[in-house]
Motif scaffolding. Structure first.
Motif, mmCIF file in Angstrom:
data_model
loop_
_atom_site.group_PDB
_atom_site.id
_atom_site.type_symbol
_atom_site.label_atom_id
_atom_site.label_comp_id
_atom_site.label_asym_id
_atom_site.label_seq_id
_atom_site.Cartn_x
_atom_site.Cartn_y
_atom_site.Cartn_z
ATOM 1 N N ILE A 133 48.415 40.152 143.896
ATOM 2 C CA ILE A 133 48.736 40.375 142.484
ATOM 3 C C ILE A 133 49.703 41.544 142.340
ATOM 4 O O ILE A 133 50.702 41.453 141.627
ATOM 5 N N ALA A 134 49.421 42.641 143.025
ATOM 6 C CA ALA A 134 50.286 43.824 142.928
ATOM 7 C C ALA A 134 51.692 43.517 143.411
ATOM 8 O O ALA A 134 52.670 44.059 142.889
ATOM 9 N N GLU A 182 53.290 40.857 142.910
ATOM 10 C CA GLU A 182 53.968 39.984 141.961
ATOM 11 C C GLU A 182 54.354 40.684 140.662
ATOM 12 O O GLU A 182 54.974 40.081 139.802
ATOM 13 N N ILE A 183 53.982 41.948 140.496
ATOM 14 C CA ILE A 183 54.180 42.637 139.221
ATOM 15 C C ILE A 183 55.331 43.633 139.332
ATOM 16 O O ILE A 183 55.298 44.534 140.163
ATOM 17 N N ASP A 184 56.325 43.454 138.470
ATOM 18 C CA ASP A 184 57.479 44.355 138.468
ATOM 19 C C ASP A 184 57.298 45.513 137.495
ATOM 20 O O ASP A 184 57.766 46.615 137.759
ATOM 21 N N ASP A 185 56.645 45.277 136.361
ATOM 22 C CA ASP A 185 56.481 46.315 135.339
ATOM 23 C C ASP A 185 55.475 47.360 135.829
ATOM 24 O O ASP A 185 54.340 47.029 136.158
ATOM 25 N N LYS A 186 55.893 48.625 135.884
ATOM 26 C CA LYS A 186 55.041 49.684 136.443
ATOM 27 C C LYS A 186 53.765 49.899 135.642
ATOM 28 O O LYS A 186 52.720 50.185 136.216
ATOM 29 N N VAL A 215 52.089 47.599 133.839
ATOM 30 C CA VAL A 215 51.216 46.455 134.122
ATOM 31 C C VAL A 215 50.659 46.575 135.545
ATOM 32 O O VAL A 215 49.485 46.287 135.797
ATOM 33 N N LEU A 216 51.500 47.034 136.469
ATOM 34 C CA LEU A 216 51.056 47.232 137.852
ATOM 35 C C LEU A 216 49.915 48.252 137.909
ATOM 36 O O LEU A 216 48.901 48.028 138.583
ATOM 37 N N ALA A 241 46.772 46.684 136.751
ATOM 38 C CA ALA A 241 46.278 45.754 137.771
ATOM 39 C C ALA A 241 45.633 46.503 138.937
ATOM 40 O O ALA A 241 44.586 46.081 139.456
ATOM 41 N N ALA A 297 50.180 49.156 129.377
ATOM 42 C CA ALA A 297 50.486 47.805 129.868
ATOM 43 C C ALA A 297 50.690 46.846 128.689
ATOM 44 O O ALA A 297 51.588 46.000 128.720
#
Length: 169
Positions: free
Chosen positions: A92-93, A95-99, A101-102, A105, A166
């Motif tokens: 999952i981590a 796949e996430i570009d937005d810091k 949202v990361l 997660a 997020a």
């Protein structure tokens, strides 16, 4: 050894197997936390992970004391549950570009790990007491208290900062 094999005949056997399970899990967590620290962008989350890495190393030492007190070899047994939680969080981590949202997660992944540990320690404490091992139960209780405190801190951080950031991304 799988959980339900002929190697487990008594509650003591089950206690030792589960002790080895959490020992393996804690060692896997020590390996996974540096990656989580490097990916976290929120300063408080990064510090929380750094503190938990130090704390986890202390928990491993306590587990080794339990092994010694109980008179069994210090070793882990593969734990597919913790391996799966860590694998999922890495996927999952990745796949996430937005810091923001990361970070949310990463906190959620850390809480999944904490909840697994909390269930294991609670069970081990109950079994240690039933087996007449209050010395082992006391050490395991210290680990449980730390895991619960970490979970509370992560919840507070997520609700106060990470999740709102997020959601705004």
């Amino acid at each position: 050894m799988g959980l339900f094999t002929r190697d487990i005949h008594t509650l003591d056997d089950l206690f030792v197997h589960t002790l080895r399970d959490i020992y393996y899990a804690e060692n896997q967590i020590v390996k996974a936390l540096p990656k989580m620290i490097s990916k976290a962008t929120d300063v408080d989350l990064k510090v929380s992970f750094e503190n938990h890495l130090v704390q986890t190393k202390g928990q491993i030492q306590r587990l080794e004391q339990v092994f010694n007190l109980h008179g069994v070899e210090i070793k882990g047994v593969e734990c597919p549950a913790i391996d799966g939680i860590i694998k999922e969080s890495n996927e999952i981590a990745g796949e996430i570009d937005d810091k923001d949202v990361l970070d949310a997660a990463l906190a959620a992944a850390a809480q999944a790990v904490e909840h697994y540990e909390i269930t294991r320690y609670g069970t081990l404490i109950a079994w240690a007491r039933r087996l007449g091992r209050p010395d082992c139960a006391a050490l395991l209780q210290q680990n449980l208290k730390e895991e619960e405190a970490t979970d509370r801190k992560l919840t507070e951080l997520a609700e106060r900062v990470l999740n709102p950031h997020a959601a705004a991304s």
